[in-house]
Design an enzyme around this catalytic site. Structure first.
Site, PDB file in Angstrom:
ATOM      1  CE  LYS A 257       0.817   1.071   4.612  1.00 28.89           C
ATOM      2  NZ  LYS A 257       1.629   2.188   5.068  1.00 28.89           N
TER       3      LYS A 257
ATOM      4  CG  ASP B 178      -0.772   0.055   8.427  1.00 28.88           C
ATOM      5  OD1 ASP B 178      -1.502   0.947   8.894  1.00 28.88           O
ATOM      6  OD2 ASP B 178       0.407   0.235   8.093  1.00 28.88           O
TER       7      ASP B 178
END
Ligand code: C5P
Length: 297
Positions: free
Chosen positions: A17, A149
């Protein structure tokens, strides 16, 4: 993430990401920091293979990687893949164990979320392999315990605004692909060290303008207000971050930022062609491999 069956194994491609926006709203009593961040999945993948084994108590992990410094990746209990597998095994008590192979391509300590994505892939794959007894809400609870995350990767959203520690998600539709050039300096940064060096400011920025721009269908040349409150502490800890940001700008990329707590940095290109040109220039100038990646939509 992409999941497929291969013989008796499950194989998962776990994406990286980028944080296109990250504001730190304050320090919390539990030691974490309250965040507002915009995360986008990118087409840069680690691959995990999960193969059932007879012994129910066995969870093993082998790691293969051509990345420099791969020997430093923890292979014992502190590895997020093993922690995720153990938590799930305790919750499900399956009749068979698992041998996990991890093919690591995403650099670590680079703010690219590789470890968190690996953990999310492990939760999803093993829940499927062990008869899918846990609902999504329970997987999210385990994900939040494993890291801030991990939740983002669980549902494979291309783009989301994440709040709280980062574990509270609000998916945002991404209507077009973005082309990125990603580069990271030699040596990574520990997330805890970067947060520790962060100092509060008077003004808090908001992600709304950026997400509205990303929801639109127009080209990527308009204003994209990227921001990362951790850039300054990361630059203080690692001059290579400043170098990367400077080099990305010098290659003509208009929108440039650092991902997460660094040390990875990225630029958004106006086209695939510009991304290729910038990546070639960057690699030549810095001697570091610049990657061209696209949003994983
Ligand atoms: O949640 P995760 O294990 O990824 O966080 C690693 C470290 O980063 C934490 O121990 C904490 O020091 C810091 N952190 C933080 N605030 C967040 C996320 C991480 O202070 N929202």
């Amino acid at each position: 993430m992409r999941i497929r069956r291969q013989g008796g194994s499950l194989v998962v491609d776990a994406p990286a990401k980028l944080n296109l926006f990250l504001e730190v709203l304050g320090r919390r009593p539990d030691g974490y920091h309250e965040l507002e961040t915009v995360m986008v999945s990118i087409g840069w993948f680690d691959t995990l293979r999960f193969t059932p084994v007879q012994e129910s108590a066995t969870v093993s992990l082998s790691i293969r990687s051509a990345l420099p410094g791969a020997g430093e990746i923890p292979r014992t209990g502190e590895n997020l893949v093993l922690r995720a597998a153990e938590r799930l095994r305790e919750a499900i008590r399956p009749q068979r164990g698992v041998a996990i192979e991890l093919f690591k391509r995403i650099p670590w300590q680079a703010g690219l979320g590789g470890g968190s994505s690996n953990a999310a892939a492990t939760l999803v794959a093993l829940n499927a392999m062990w008869g899918a007894p846990l609902p999504a809400s329970e997987l999210h609870r385990l994900a939040a315990e494993l890291g801030s995350d991990v939740n983002f990767f669980l549902d494979s959203h291309p783009l989301a605004v994440c709040r709280g520690r980062g574990e509270r998600l609000e998916p945002v539709p991404l209507r077009r692909a973005l082309d990125f050039v990603v580069i990271h300096p030699a040596g990574g940064l520990r997330t805890a060290d970067v947060f520790h060096r962060w100092r509060p400011t008077d003004r808090h920025r908001e992600s709304g303008e950026l997400t509205r721009a990303l929801c639109g269908r127009s080209g990527p040349c308009e204003r994209l207000p990227l921001y990362n409150a951790l850039e300054r502490p990361a630059e203080e800890l690692h001059p290579g971050v400043t170098e990367c940001l400077r080099s990305l700008r010098a290659c003509g990329l208009q929108h440039v930022g650092m991902s997460g707590s660094g040390s990875g940095c990225f630029g958004i290109a106006a086209s695939r062609r510009q991304a290729c040109l910038a990546a070639r220039l960057l690699t030549a100038r810095t001697g570091r491999l610049a990657r061209i990646v696209r949003t994983a939509v």
